[in-house]
Design a protein around this motif. Structure first.
Motif, PDB file in Angstrom:
ATOM      1  N   THR A   1       0.815  -1.215   0.000  1.00 19.36           N
ATOM      2  CA  THR A   1       0.000   0.000   0.000  1.00 19.36           C
ATOM      3  C   THR A   1       0.847   1.263   0.000  1.00 19.36           C
ATOM      4  OG1 THR A   1      -1.805  -1.138   1.150  1.00 19.36           O
ATOM      5  CG2 THR A   1      -1.789   1.267   1.229  1.00 19.36           C
ATOM      6  N   ALA A   2       1.874   1.313   0.842  1.00 16.83           N
ATOM      7  CA  ALA A   2       2.712   2.511   0.911  1.00 16.83           C
ATOM      8  C   ALA A   2       3.400   2.773  -0.420  1.00 16.83           C
ATOM      9  CB  ALA A   2       3.737   2.361   2.032  1.00 16.83           C
ATOM     10  N   LEU A   3       3.930   1.716  -1.049  1.00 12.42           N
ATOM     11  CA  LEU A   3       4.560   1.885  -2.356  1.00 12.42           C
ATOM     12  C   LEU A   3       3.540   2.328  -3.403  1.00 12.42           C
ATOM     13  CD1 LEU A   3       7.044  -1.122  -2.733  1.00 12.42           C
ATOM     14  CD2 LEU A   3       7.618   1.314  -2.842  1.00 12.42           C
ATOM     15  N   ALA A   4       2.336   1.773  -3.320  1.00 10.99           N
ATOM     16  CA  ALA A   4       1.293   2.123  -4.287  1.00 10.99           C
ATOM     17  C   ALA A   4       0.912   3.595  -4.165  1.00 10.99           C
ATOM     18  CB  ALA A   4       0.073   1.233  -4.096  1.00 10.99           C
ATOM     19  N   LYS A   5       0.831   4.102  -2.949  1.00 10.79           N
ATOM     20  CA  LYS A   5       0.518   5.518  -2.763  1.00 10.79           C
ATOM     21  C   LYS A   5       1.650   6.396  -3.298  1.00 10.79           C
ATOM     22  CE  LYS A   5      -2.806   5.273   1.041  1.00 10.79           C
ATOM     23  NZ  LYS A   5      -3.146   5.710   2.421  1.00 10.79           N
ATOM     24  N   GLN A   6       2.881   5.959  -3.087  1.00 11.30           N
ATOM     25  CA  GLN A   6       4.008   6.706  -3.634  1.00 11.30           C
ATOM     26  C   GLN A   6       3.949   6.714  -5.160  1.00 11.30           C
ATOM     27  OE1 GLN A   6       7.914   5.035  -2.894  1.00 11.30           O
ATOM     28  NE2 GLN A   6       8.933   7.029  -3.107  1.00 11.30           N
ATOM     29  N   LEU A   7       3.650   5.558  -5.742  1.00  5.03           N
ATOM     30  CA  LEU A   7       3.564   5.457  -7.195  1.00  5.03           C
ATOM     31  C   LEU A   7       2.440   6.332  -7.737  1.00  5.03           C
ATOM     32  CD1 LEU A   7       4.275   4.242  -9.934  1.00  5.03           C
ATOM     33  CD2 LEU A   7       2.925   2.214  -9.319  1.00  5.03           C
ATOM     34  N   ALA A   8       1.292   6.345  -7.075  1.00  4.59           N
ATOM     35  CA  ALA A   8       0.171   7.176  -7.524  1.00  4.59           C
ATOM     36  C   ALA A   8       0.578   8.646  -7.558  1.00  4.59           C
ATOM     37  CB  ALA A   8      -1.031   6.966  -6.616  1.00  4.59           C
ATOM     38  N   ASN A   9       1.325   9.084  -6.546  1.00  5.51           N
ATOM     39  CA  ASN A   9       1.780  10.471  -6.526  1.00  5.51           C
ATOM     40  C   ASN A   9       2.782  10.756  -7.635  1.00  5.51           C
ATOM     41  OD1 ASN A   9       0.684  12.229  -4.314  1.00  5.51           O
ATOM     42  ND2 ASN A   9       1.216  10.440  -3.070  1.00  5.51           N
ATOM     43  N   VAL A  10       3.645   9.806  -7.920  1.00  5.25           N
ATOM     44  CA  VAL A  10       4.600   9.982  -9.023  1.00  5.25           C
ATOM     45  C   VAL A  10       3.853  10.094 -10.352  1.00  5.25           C
ATOM     46  CG1 VAL A  10       6.413   8.824 -10.360  1.00  5.25           C
ATOM     47  CG2 VAL A  10       6.539   8.881  -7.859  1.00  5.25           C
ATOM     48  N   MET A  11       2.859   9.235 -10.549  1.00  8.02           N
ATOM     49  CA  MET A  11       2.080   9.265 -11.786  1.00  8.02           C
ATOM     50  C   MET A  11       1.343  10.582 -11.964  1.00  8.02           C
ATOM     51  SD  MET A  11       0.543   5.378 -11.601  1.00  8.02           S
ATOM     52  CE  MET A  11      -0.681   5.639 -12.887  1.00  8.02           C
ATOM     53  N   ALA A  12       0.871  11.155 -10.855  1.00  7.27           N
ATOM     54  CA  ALA A  12       0.076  12.383 -10.913  1.00  7.27           C
ATOM     55  C   ALA A  12       0.927  13.645 -10.824  1.00  7.27           C
ATOM     56  CB  ALA A  12      -0.955  12.388  -9.786  1.00  7.27           C
ATOM     57  N   SER A  13       2.241  13.511 -10.663  1.00  9.08           N
ATOM     58  CA  SER A  13       3.095  14.694 -10.518  1.00  9.08           C
ATOM     59  C   SER A  13       3.087  15.508 -11.798  1.00  9.08           C
ATOM     60  CB  SER A  13       4.523  14.276 -10.179  1.00  9.08           C
ATOM     61  OG  SER A  13       5.148  13.670 -11.296  1.00  9.08           O
ATOM     62  N   SER A  14       3.293  16.781 -11.647  1.00  9.11           N
ATOM     63  CA  SER A  14       3.281  17.674 -12.796  1.00  9.11           C
ATOM     64  C   SER A  14       4.316  17.254 -13.840  1.00  9.11           C
ATOM     65  CB  SER A  14       3.547  19.109 -12.331  1.00  9.11           C
ATOM     66  OG  SER A  14       3.502  20.008 -13.413  1.00  9.11           O
ATOM     67  N   ALA A  15       5.521  16.899 -13.402  1.00  8.20           N
ATOM     68  CA  ALA A  15       6.584  16.539 -14.349  1.00  8.20           C
ATOM     69  C   ALA A  15       6.227  15.291 -15.146  1.00  8.20           C
ATOM     70  CB  ALA A  15       7.895  16.336 -13.606  1.00  8.20           C
ATOM     71  N   THR A  16       5.656  14.289 -14.469  1.00  6.90           N
ATOM     72  CA  THR A  16       5.291  13.055 -15.165  1.00  6.90           C
ATOM     73  C   THR A  16       4.165  13.291 -16.156  1.00  6.90           C
ATOM     74  OG1 THR A  16       5.923  11.767 -13.210  1.00  6.90           O
ATOM     75  CG2 THR A  16       4.583  10.653 -14.860  1.00  6.90           C
ATOM     76  N   VAL A  17       3.174  14.085 -15.757  1.00  9.20           N
ATOM     77  CA  VAL A  17       2.046  14.351 -16.649  1.00  9.20           C
ATOM     78  C   VAL A  17       2.506  15.151 -17.868  1.00  9.20           C
ATOM     79  CG1 VAL A  17      -0.222  15.440 -16.852  1.00  9.20           C
ATOM     80  CG2 VAL A  17       0.375  14.199 -14.760  1.00  9.20           C
ATOM     81  N   VAL A  18       3.369  16.126 -17.664  1.00  6.41           N
ATOM     82  CA  VAL A  18       3.897  16.888 -18.800  1.00  6.41           C
ATOM     83  C   VAL A  18       4.612  15.954 -19.769  1.00  6.41           C
ATOM     84  CG1 VAL A  18       5.623  18.602 -19.493  1.00  6.41           C
ATOM     85  CG2 VAL A  18       4.057  19.096 -17.602  1.00  6.41           C
ATOM     86  N   ALA A  19       5.436  15.059 -19.235  1.00  8.63           N
ATOM     87  CA  ALA A  19       6.147  14.101 -20.097  1.00  8.63           C
ATOM     88  C   ALA A  19       5.178  13.152 -20.799  1.00  8.63           C
ATOM     89  CB  ALA A  19       7.162  13.317 -19.268  1.00  8.63           C
ATOM     90  N   SER A  20       4.062  12.843 -20.159  1.00  9.67           N
ATOM     91  CA  SER A  20       3.060  11.945 -20.753  1.00  9.67           C
ATOM     92  C   SER A  20       2.275  12.617 -21.865  1.00  9.67           C
ATOM     93  CB  SER A  20       2.085  11.467 -19.671  1.00  9.67           C
ATOM     94  OG  SER A  20       2.742  10.745 -18.646  1.00  9.67           O
ATOM     95  N   PHE A  21       2.110  13.947 -21.788  1.00  9.27           N
ATOM     96  CA  PHE A  21       1.272  14.676 -22.740  1.00  9.27           C
ATOM     97  C   PHE A  21       2.045  15.259 -23.921  1.00  9.27           C
ATOM     98  CE2 PHE A  21      -2.439  16.225 -19.818  1.00  9.27           C
ATOM     99  CZ  PHE A  21      -2.656  14.931 -19.407  1.00  9.27           C
ATOM    100  N   ALA A  22       3.282  15.663 -23.707  1.00  5.83           N
ATOM    101  CA  ALA A  22       3.989  16.540 -24.641  1.00  5.83           C
ATOM    102  C   ALA A  22       4.208  15.894 -26.005  1.00  5.83           C
ATOM    103  CB  ALA A  22       5.335  16.946 -24.050  1.00  5.83           C
ATOM    104  N   GLY A  23       4.410  16.749 -27.017  1.00  7.11           N
ATOM    105  CA  GLY A  23       4.795  16.272 -28.327  1.00  7.11           C
ATOM    106  C   GLY A  23       6.247  15.821 -28.332  1.00  7.11           C
ATOM    107  N   THR A  24       6.700  15.355 -29.459  1.00  4.57           N
ATOM    108  CA  THR A  24       8.066  14.857 -29.560  1.00  4.57           C
ATOM    109  C   THR A  24       8.858  15.700 -30.543  1.00  4.57           C
ATOM    110  OG1 THR A  24       7.689  13.350 -31.415  1.00  4.57           O
ATOM    111  CG2 THR A  24       7.153  12.532 -29.203  1.00  4.57           C
ATOM    112  N   ASP A  25      10.164  15.568 -30.471  1.00  2.00           N
ATOM    113  CA  ASP A  25      11.039  16.298 -31.388  1.00  2.00           C
ATOM    114  C   ASP A  25      10.863  15.832 -32.826  1.00  2.00           C
ATOM    115  OD1 ASP A  25      12.067  17.743 -29.269  1.00  2.00           O
ATOM    116  OD2 ASP A  25      13.750  16.370 -28.939  1.00  2.00           O
TER     117      ASP A  25
END
Length: 446
Positions: free
Chosen positions: A278-302
């Motif tokens: 559970t503790a690892l899962a909560k940490q992972l959920a926060n990583v997935m929802a972090s601004s940096a991760t979401v930007v990397a998930s959405f952005a276009g490519t070179d």
């Protein structure tokens, strides 16, 4: 750790890469496994798989999963940067002092139109939109030119969600009513009939393999407008986007009612309690929802691949993407319309399954516009048309006098008959713009 991602996005592999790289920075010795999309549909038909530590789901089923004890709640202190969420999303995720799941994506019914279309730009109510576009302006799958509206009304869950959205736009009642199939709001059904006639039978019922086919057609010059989700812009050309405006689609004439926005949220599975993760899962959920991760998930490519144009749940993501992709600044304005979360009660799935066929039947009944039927041959001219079209249309309330050889129909020639077939959907997989995943409830689910 095992992750079940929400599958109905333009490029799910980009999410996997961004999440894997961000997770490796904080937990390099804990590998990630992503469930195949066939094993998780976002909650529309399945409950969270026991093997998934973290799962991303459509928040219309938030109350259902809470009632089934599928979710390990977060305290507010356990959610990173909790003040960096759109208010409708974080408020919708809250239960007493807990956060049931972490918002990841947003979504709403958006009207796209050309920037130089002053009439649609000024149309602030449903009546203004439908009067501007008129009804019965085309009968084919794709409009022949810049006319009418393209809208996905193919799937059962799509129709149940659209009904609930319209009913709220009319009445303003929240939490959303979930009436039995015999007690549906006649005004909401009438509105669906109006939208149906403002499009065409075949366009609205087309069950495209590409979830964003209508937006691709709009980019190709078909249709005066299209209703879709922000991510559908990923299939519009740069030239089209430069000349396209968008706003929340008005679904009634009551502009005082708050619009409904969807959200896809990250949940921690209660099955983690037995595995001790559970503790690892909560940490992972926060990583997935972090601004940096979401930007990397959405952005276009070179390599020239555009951004996914998904709507984020964090203002910081809009701010990070807007300098390179100005559309995100315009998108953020949509979120300033005081929306509330589209969410159903704990009986959500049963309700959708119990009413979707009735809703589909009722708004399609006595469709007022005609439909195209294949002539099976080339119609040479007006003189040849009656002999071909009258027999074809004799079983469809007669021929209305129109026919076409235009290539956009996908047929050699078609006759326009007065009545449409009452099938549940029109399969047009051959018309698809590109092989994208279907998004069951948004835009379509059988």
């Amino acid at each position: 750790m095992t992750v079940a991602l929400y599958p109905y996005v333009p490029r799910i592999e980009q999410f996997k890469t961004a999440i894997t790289e961000a997770w490796a920075e904080v937990q390099p010795k804990v590998p990630l496994t992503f469930l195949p999309t066939r094993d998780w549909d976002g909650g529309y038909t399945n409950n969270p798989p026991d093997g998934a530590d973290v799962f991303v789901f459509d928040a219309m089923y938030l109350a259902l999963f809470k009632s089934q004890n599928n979710l390990v709640p977060f305290s507010r202190a356990e959610v990173d940067n909790i003040d960096d969420f759109l208010s409708y999303a974080i408020q919708g995720a809250s239960s007493d002092n807990d956060i049931l799941a972490i918002p990841l994506l947003g979504c709403a019914n958006i009207l796209f139109y050309q920037k130089n279309d002053a009439q649609l730009a000024q149309a602030a109510t449903l009546t203004a939109v439908t009067n501007t576009l008129n009804q019965c302006t085309f009968t084919s799958i794709k409009p022949p030119d810049r006319r009418g509206i393209m809208i996905d009304m193919a799937g059962g869950t799509t129709n149940a969600a659209l009904y609930a959205d319209i009913d709220h736009a009319i009445t303003g009642i929240y939490p959303l009513p979930q009436p039995p199939s015999g007690d549906l709001d006649e005004k909401a059904i009438a509105t669906m009939k109006l939208l149906f006639a403002t499009s065409s039978y075949y366009n609205a019922t087309a069950d495209t393999v590409d979830a964003y086919a209508r937006s691709a057609w709009f980019s190709q010059g078909f249709g005066r407008s299209v209703v879709g989700f922000t991510e559908s812009m990923s299939e519009m050309s740069p030239q089209t986007l430069e000349n396209t405006a968008f706003k929340v689609m008005p679904l009634s004439d009551n502009s005082s009612n708050r619009p409904l926005f969807y959200s896809d949220m990250i949940g921690v599975n209660t099955a983690t309690s037995t595995r001790g993760t559970t503790a690892l899962a909560k940490q992972l959920a926060n990583v997935m929802a972090s601004s940096a991760t979401v930007v990397a998930s959405f952005a276009g490519t070179d390599a020239g691949v555009p951004p996914q144009y998904l709507m984020p749940a964090r203002p910081s993501v809009f701010n990070a993407l807007a300098p390179k992709y100005p559309i995100y600044a315009e998108m953020f304005k949509l979120t300033q319309t005081n929306p509330i979360l589209f969410a159903l009660n704990a009986d959500a799935r049963n309700w959708v399954n119990s009413v979707k066929d009735t809703i589909k039947r009722d708004y399609r009944l006595n469709y007022q516009c005609g439909c195209d039927y294949s002539a099976g041959q080339v119609i040479a001219n007006n003189s040849a048309a009656p002999a071909i079209c009258n027999p074809i249309c004799s079983q469809h309330a007669g021929w209305n006098g129109n026919w076409t050889n235009a290539s956009y129909t996908g047929e050699l020639s078609v006759c326009q008959c007065n009545a449409c077939p009452l099938q549940t959907a029109t399969s047009v997989s051959q018309q698809s713009a590109s092989p994208m995943s279907r998004r069951p409830a948004r835009p379509s689910k059988p």
